[in-house]
Scaffold this motif. Sequence first.
Motif, PDB file in Angstrom:
ATOM      1  N   ASN A 102       0.987  -1.672   0.172  1.00 42.50           N
ATOM      2  CA  ASN A 102      -0.074   0.274  -0.344  1.00 42.50           C
ATOM      3  C   ASN A 102       0.747   1.090  -0.169  1.00 42.50           C
ATOM      4  OD1 ASN A 102      -3.080   0.136   0.297  1.00 42.50           O
ATOM      5  ND2 ASN A 102      -1.820  -1.907   0.767  1.00 42.50           N
ATOM      6  N   VAL A 103       1.846   1.503   1.082  1.00 40.18           N
ATOM      7  CA  VAL A 103       2.617   2.195   0.974  1.00 40.18           C
ATOM      8  C   VAL A 103       3.239   2.608  -0.352  1.00 40.18           C
ATOM      9  CG1 VAL A 103       4.757   3.529   1.697  1.00 40.18           C
ATOM     10  CG2 VAL A 103       3.704   2.052   3.074  1.00 40.18           C
ATOM     11  N   LEU A 104       3.695   1.447  -1.127  1.00 42.41           N
ATOM     12  CA  LEU A 104       4.866   1.461  -2.886  1.00 42.41           C
ATOM     13  C   LEU A 104       3.055   2.430  -3.130  1.00 42.41           C
ATOM     14  CD1 LEU A 104       6.575   1.142  -4.681  1.00 42.41           C
ATOM     15  CD2 LEU A 104       6.116  -1.070  -4.620  1.00 42.41           C
ATOM     16  N   GLN A 106       0.012   3.652  -2.745  1.00 46.07           N
ATOM     17  CA  GLN A 106      -0.545   4.512  -2.251  1.00 46.07           C
ATOM     18  C   GLN A 106       0.646   5.994  -3.493  1.00 46.07           C
ATOM     19  OE1 GLN A 106      -2.533   4.946   0.877  1.00 46.07           O
ATOM     20  NE2 GLN A 106      -3.280   2.847   0.381  1.00 46.07           N
ATOM     21  N   THR A 107       1.490   5.174  -3.326  1.00 44.11           N
ATOM     22  CA  THR A 107       2.523   6.503  -3.897  1.00 44.11           C
ATOM     23  C   THR A 107       2.059   6.576  -4.686  1.00 44.11           C
ATOM     24  OG1 THR A 107       3.650   6.719  -1.329  1.00 44.11           O
ATOM     25  CG2 THR A 107       4.932   7.569  -2.502  1.00 44.11           C
ATOM     26  N   GLN A 110      -0.180   8.385  -6.459  1.00 47.34           N
ATOM     27  CA  GLN A 110      -0.285  10.592  -6.758  1.00 47.34           C
ATOM     28  C   GLN A 110      -0.087  10.600  -7.942  1.00 47.34           C
ATOM     29  OE1 GLN A 110      -2.254  11.302  -3.425  1.00 47.34           O
ATOM     30  NE2 GLN A 110      -2.292   9.314  -4.543  1.00 47.34           N
TER      31      GLN A 110
ATOM     32  N   PHE B  43       1.262  16.708  -3.845  1.00 49.99           N
ATOM     33  CA  PHE B  43       0.152  15.094  -2.522  1.00 49.99           C
ATOM     34  C   PHE B  43       1.667  15.231  -1.888  1.00 49.99           C
ATOM     35  CE2 PHE B  43      -1.760  14.147  -6.078  1.00 49.99           C
ATOM     36  CZ  PHE B  43      -3.246  14.642  -5.671  1.00 49.99           C
ATOM     37  N   LEU B  44       2.698  15.494  -1.553  1.00 54.57           N
ATOM     38  CA  LEU B  44       3.336  15.814  -0.930  1.00 54.57           C
ATOM     39  C   LEU B  44       2.684  16.870   0.788  1.00 54.57           C
ATOM     40  CD1 LEU B  44       6.531  13.560  -2.530  1.00 54.57           C
ATOM     41  CD2 LEU B  44       4.400  12.374  -1.719  1.00 54.57           C
ATOM     42  N   PHE B 140      -6.574   0.500   4.672  1.00 57.61           N
ATOM     43  CA  PHE B 140      -5.255   0.939   4.255  1.00 57.61           C
ATOM     44  C   PHE B 140      -4.669   2.660   3.937  1.00 57.61           C
ATOM     45  CE2 PHE B 140      -5.331  -3.652   3.058  1.00 57.61           C
ATOM     46  CZ  PHE B 140      -3.931  -4.603   4.526  1.00 57.61           C
ATOM     47  N   VAL B 142      -2.190   5.993   3.467  1.00 53.56           N
ATOM     48  CA  VAL B 142      -0.762   6.517   3.944  1.00 53.56           C
ATOM     49  C   VAL B 142      -0.861   7.657   3.309  1.00 53.56           C
ATOM     50  CG1 VAL B 142       2.032   6.064   2.927  1.00 53.56           C
ATOM     51  CG2 VAL B 142       0.271   3.640   2.760  1.00 53.56           C
ATOM     52  N   GLU B 146       4.321   9.749   4.935  1.00 51.76           N
ATOM     53  CA  GLU B 146       4.669   8.311   5.116  1.00 51.76           C
ATOM     54  C   GLU B 146       5.275   7.549   3.375  1.00 51.76           C
ATOM     55  OE1 GLU B 146       2.998   4.323   7.267  1.00 51.76           O
ATOM     56  OE2 GLU B 146       1.112   6.322   6.768  1.00 51.76           O
ATOM     57  N   MET B 147       4.697   8.732   2.258  1.00 48.78           N
ATOM     58  CA  MET B 147       5.300   8.895   1.387  1.00 48.78           C
ATOM     59  C   MET B 147       6.119   8.919   0.842  1.00 48.78           C
ATOM     60  SD  MET B 147       1.379   9.179  -0.138  1.00 48.78           S
ATOM     61  CE  MET B 147       0.419   8.723  -0.343  1.00 48.78           C
ATOM     62  N   PHE B 150       9.005   7.085   2.258  1.00 48.56           N
ATOM     63  CA  PHE B 150       8.964   5.941   1.445  1.00 48.56           C
ATOM     64  C   PHE B 150      10.238   5.943   0.219  1.00 48.56           C
ATOM     65  CE2 PHE B 150       7.975   3.095  -1.550  1.00 48.56           C
ATOM     66  CZ  PHE B 150       8.207   1.623  -0.748  1.00 48.56           C
ATOM     67  N   LEU B 151       9.627   7.161  -0.207  1.00 48.57           N
ATOM     68  CA  LEU B 151      10.679   7.885  -1.009  1.00 48.57           C
ATOM     69  C   LEU B 151      12.027   8.008  -0.886  1.00 48.57           C
ATOM     70  CD1 LEU B 151       7.487   9.925  -3.137  1.00 48.57           C
ATOM     71  CD2 LEU B 151       8.813   7.432  -3.724  1.00 48.57           C
TER      72      LEU B 151
END
Lengths: 310, 164
Positions: A102-104, A106-107, A110, B43-44, B140, B142, B146-147, B150-151
């Motif tokens: 989901n993190v991957l 949903q990112t 975007q 979005f970030l 779920f 995020v 978090e995004m 993660f990046l």
Amino acid sequence: MTSLKFQVSSFKFLALFAFLSLAVVSLVGCASVAGVVASAGQAAGVITPEQAESINKSAQAVEKTFQDITPEQEYYIGRSVAATVLVTYKPYDNKKANDYLNVLGQTLSQFGTKPETFGGYHFVLLDTDEINAFSAPGGLVMISRGMIRLCKNEDELAAVLAHEIGHVENQHGLRAIRKGRLTSALTTLALEAGKNLGGSELAQVTQAFEGSITDITGTMMNSGYARTTEFQADKSAVSIMTACGYNPAALVGMLQEMQKRWVPNGPGFGHTHPEPSVRIAEIQKQIGGASAAAEPSVRVNRFKEMMGGV
Amino acid sequence: MRSLLRLWLVAGFLAGAATAFGDASAAMSVQVKNGQIRATPSFLGKVVAPLSYGDRVQVLETRNDWMNVTGPGGQSGWVHSSALTKKKIVMSSGSQDVQTGASGDELALASKGFNSDVEADFKSKNKNVDFTWVDRMEKFKVSPQEMKEFLKDGGVKSSEGGAP
């Protein structure tokens, strides 16, 4: 003199053209087949003026077909499509893996053309060795364990997810709804505007709803989308990956793995997707011969940690 | 000739007026369940205020796919255009579901469409279809933070919509 005359007449023509354009625009704005039908019905005394008005509106919507499905309705269609897929394929209940997915996912979502859907994008693993992935309208994406095992790294998983997001943003699921399926439902809905649907109307709308779910799941799980539809999802995947910062060549890497396991008309993707080599050729028209680059060790390690046991 | 010129000018004026009118009516509706006003067109970007389905916002400026808006609570910030529609969304009384304003070109599906009532009816007719996992999937979620992490952690460098 001749040239002046020509200028004058071309000016006349322009003025006439401008006038006619405006006239046409206003005509198109109010006249439609639906309007004619509704007023005929009203004249015959079959329907009330209010109903005629409703039909007018609903038929305009029908003429525009699935494009008028609102994001909220797309969301409800997607929920039932996902629930129906989950009858055949059970979810894989692994919190760590699903969280990472989901993190991957949903990112990535975007960075597409439709980052905001009514209920958002959500991902889940399916407990099957079959190599497959499904995306329900609105953004409910399901990926098989078999598919995950095929991914050598995070970039390739990103490619799979971006392809599925591509199906969502291009509304491929909704396009699979049989033509005419929604017409009766839309008319009923219009006639019942502002009221709660009664038993028979609700049944009629539910019937159209069920039919739509069958059309979509049948296409996704059995017949497959048209080749051009898959190419379009690949094209979106390349855009999404590039914008997000993943190397789109990973999509080619992923498809090369799929090619090794390609069984025409075999179960899973062999049944529903064009041959991977054909897709690779299409993608390379877009990205050229770019090759996958080495990933930073953090990315390599987290993929192993989260997906290694899947 | 002169009358034609006048006609042409009037036509041009009308077309211009129509455009100006279009720009002036820059109110839009939130068409997603949970929208966000963000500090930056990304979005970030940090979430400044939440938006609900059907909320009306005033568009001040458009930059690529992002719109600078003022929300119902007076907060200003950026919303992605995919979360907005020109259609007016009318809440139906006594129901959580929402009706789409049914007027002329603003019409999407007149009245209620496929909604929770229809889903409930579908469920009752298809007992084998289980929504438990669909509901779990929707949980779920995020966050932008978090995004972003993660990046960053993974060394993924986005070309657009990147860190503000």
